[in-house]
Design a protein around this motif. Structure first.
Motif, short mmCIF file in Angstrom:
data_model
loop_
_atom_site.label_atom_id
_atom_site.label_comp_id
_atom_site.label_asym_id
_atom_site.label_seq_id
_atom_site.Cartn_x
_atom_site.Cartn_y
_atom_site.Cartn_z
N ARG A 212 0.91 -1.22 0.04
CA ARG A 212 -0.12 0.10 0.05
C ARG A 212 0.95 1.32 0.08
O ARG A 212 0.56 2.36 -0.88
CB ARG A 212 -0.92 0.11 1.17
CG ARG A 212 -2.16 -0.77 1.05
CD ARG A 212 -3.01 -0.79 2.48
NE ARG A 212 -3.97 -1.70 2.60
CZ ARG A 212 -4.65 -1.91 3.76
NH1 ARG A 212 -4.27 -1.18 4.63
NH2 ARG A 212 -5.50 -2.87 3.54
N HIS A 213 1.90 1.18 1.01
CA HIS A 213 2.84 2.39 1.04
C HIS A 213 3.55 2.64 -0.47
O HIS A 213 3.79 3.65 -0.96
CB HIS A 213 3.94 2.17 1.84
CG HIS A 213 4.85 3.30 2.14
ND1 HIS A 213 4.46 4.43 2.57
CD2 HIS A 213 6.19 3.42 1.44
CE1 HIS A 213 5.49 5.37 2.48
NE2 HIS A 213 6.49 4.58 1.73
N PHE A 214 3.92 1.34 -0.99
CA PHE A 214 4.62 1.43 -2.56
C PHE A 214 3.69 2.01 -3.31
O PHE A 214 4.00 3.12 -4.16
CB PHE A 214 4.98 0.05 -2.65
CG PHE A 214 5.90 0.04 -4.04
CD1 PHE A 214 7.24 0.01 -3.95
CD2 PHE A 214 5.20 -0.22 -5.23
CE1 PHE A 214 8.03 0.01 -5.17
CE2 PHE A 214 5.97 -0.20 -6.47
CZ PHE A 214 7.10 -0.24 -6.37
N ALA A 215 2.34 1.57 -3.39
CA ALA A 215 1.25 1.92 -4.50
C ALA A 215 1.25 3.77 -4.18
O ALA A 215 1.20 4.34 -5.17
CB ALA A 215 0.20 1.43 -4.16
N ARG A 216 1.12 3.94 -2.77
CA ARG A 216 0.77 5.42 -2.75
C ARG A 216 1.95 6.31 -3.21
O ARG A 216 1.83 7.24 -3.70
CB ARG A 216 0.76 5.78 -1.09
CG ARG A 216 -0.63 5.63 -0.45
CD ARG A 216 -0.82 6.25 0.93
NE ARG A 216 0.10 5.58 1.80
CZ ARG A 216 -0.08 4.55 2.65
NH1 ARG A 216 -1.37 3.77 2.23
NH2 ARG A 216 0.85 4.03 3.29
N GLN A 217 3.20 5.88 -2.86
CA GLN A 217 4.35 6.73 -3.35
C GLN A 217 4.35 6.67 -4.91
O GLN A 217 4.77 7.58 -5.55
CB GLN A 217 6.03 5.86 -3.00
CG GLN A 217 5.95 6.22 -1.63
CD GLN A 217 6.17 7.56 -1.34
OE1 GLN A 217 5.44 8.34 -0.49
NE2 GLN A 217 7.06 8.45 -2.12
N PRO A 288 -3.29 -3.65 -3.90
CA PRO A 288 -2.88 -2.40 -4.09
C PRO A 288 -2.26 -1.95 -5.25
O PRO A 288 -2.33 -0.78 -5.64
CB PRO A 288 -1.85 -1.99 -2.86
CG PRO A 288 -2.30 -3.28 -1.94
CD PRO A 288 -2.78 -4.37 -2.87
N LEU A 289 -1.39 -2.78 -5.72
CA LEU A 289 -0.67 -2.39 -6.98
C LEU A 289 -1.56 -2.27 -8.29
O LEU A 289 -1.55 -1.29 -9.00
CB LEU A 289 0.24 -3.60 -7.51
CG LEU A 289 1.46 -3.59 -6.39
CD1 LEU A 289 2.45 -4.80 -6.91
CD2 LEU A 289 2.30 -2.55 -5.95
N ASN A 290 -2.68 -3.10 -8.31
CA ASN A 290 -3.66 -2.98 -9.77
C ASN A 290 -4.33 -1.59 -9.10
O ASN A 290 -4.82 -1.20 -10.22
CB ASN A 290 -4.38 -4.15 -9.47
CG ASN A 290 -3.87 -5.26 -10.19
OD1 ASN A 290 -3.47 -5.21 -11.52
ND2 ASN A 290 -3.96 -6.40 -9.84
#
Ligand SMILES: [Zn+2]
Length: 342
Positions: A212-217, A288-290
């Motif tokens: 989720r953090h990665f996706a937000r960034q 989250p990535l999708n």
């Protein structure tokens, strides 16, 4: 996930097999949702735009299995632990040795049991960071704090090693890293280890903190970035001795082209551990990535009796199973970027 979706708690593994539908509750670890399966079809081949002979890398199953054992020898590796950090250092060194540029992506989460803040880190190893056509290969590297799927309540506070659920994806990424320097495709490839996938106790806690953090960034960096990921894979539970990888339902919905390419490659290679059949719907880091616009397929064999138990140990795993997945993934990478549409 979208609100139309209803999630089910699968009471046990035979429930998964018979497609029992319950609703609303979260099981643990990875959640499952059995869709009204009739509406979903497996995706099946021959529309892959890129063709030609497949060139899988010479993945070394014995070496991949040794990585898995080395990771498990560190002990339980929950998010925020010293063991988790040791594992990250080990993988960082390995990635660097193979020519990847390694970056930490730190973030803070909360342990739902102690309520303490935990410093967590996603690890990003970039192969050819200058390339603007990029692919993401990922796995979670934290382990669940406890084996809370044990049938005996006394064991639910036991030691959870996560050989298949945790170590297998990381070990396979390490083995793939050995082959990147020999590959001929023109992808830039990021190998990403997600932290905080399952800092969850029973049903207490939130999943996918790292992805989720990665996706937000990723969304926040959109303006400066000159590229977007064209595809991604999550590798999770890829080492079962009795490996059978079906087409996961969210992957079919969000990333059908990637699913088709991967399973077509497996079929052409005669790799029978990949089956063109609709599998369970699994909530995993690919969601989250999708949702951030990265088309991502989850490569997972969820049919694993030792899931979230003390028996999720190296003895249940096989280097040959990991090698099978590694060969399919590298053959798919070697297809290279498709021609850009104007
Ligand atoms: Zn898990």
């Amino acid at each position: 996930m979208s609100e139309k979706m209803q999630f089910s708690q699968i009471p046990n593994r035979s429930g998964l097999r018979t497609g029992l539908i319950a609703s609303g509750l979260i099981l643990s670890g990875i959640f499952i949702w059995i869709m009204d399966g009739k509406s979903m079809q497996p995706v099946n081949g021959q529309t892959t735009s890129r063709s030609g002979a497949l060139k899988p890398s010479a993945i070394d199953g014995g070496r991949a299995y040794q990585y898995l054992k080395d990771i498990c020898a560190i002990g339980p590796r929950p998010a925020g632990s010293a063991a988790n950090q040791r594992q990250r250092q080990m993988v960082s060194e390995h990635f660097r040795k193979n020519g990847l540029t390694v970056k930490d992506q730190p973030f803070t989460g909360v342990d739902p049991a102690s309520r303490e803040q935990k410093e967590m880190v996603n690890l990003i190893g970039s192969w050819k960071p200058e390339r603007t056509r990029r692919i993401l290969l990922s796995a979670h590297y934290d382990t669940r704090p406890f084996p809370d799927q044990e049938s005996d309540p006394a064991k639910r506070r036991g030691r959870f090693i996560g050989a298949n659920d945790g170590a297998s994806g990381v070990a396979l990424l390490m083995e793939i890293a050995n082959h990147l320097p020999k590959m001929e495709n023109e992808w830039g490839i990021d190998l990403v280890l997600f932290d905080g996938e399952e800092l969850v106790y029973g049903d207490n806690g939130d999943y996918f903190l790292g992805s989720r953090h990665f996706a937000r960034q990723y969304l926040a960096d959109k303006k400066e970035r000159k590229w977007n990921y064209e595809a991604a894979l999550v590798l999770d539970m890829v080492a079962d001795k009795d490996l059978l990888i079906t087409q996961e339902q969210y992957s079919l919905e969000y990333a059908p082209k990637i699913v088709r390419e991967i399973w077509d490659a497996a079929e052409k290679m005669g790799e029978r551990r990949f089956r063109k059949r609709v599998g369970p719907a699994v909530l995993d880091d690919h969601i989250p990535l999708n949702q951030a616009g990265i088309p991502t397929a989850d490569i997972i064999d969820f049919d694993y009796p030792a899931w979230h138990t003390m028996d999720d140990l190296p003895e249940r795993c096989s280097g040959e199973s990991m090698a099978a997945v590694g060969r399919v993934v590298t053959a798919w990478l070697e297809l290279g970027p498709p021609p850009k549409r104007r």
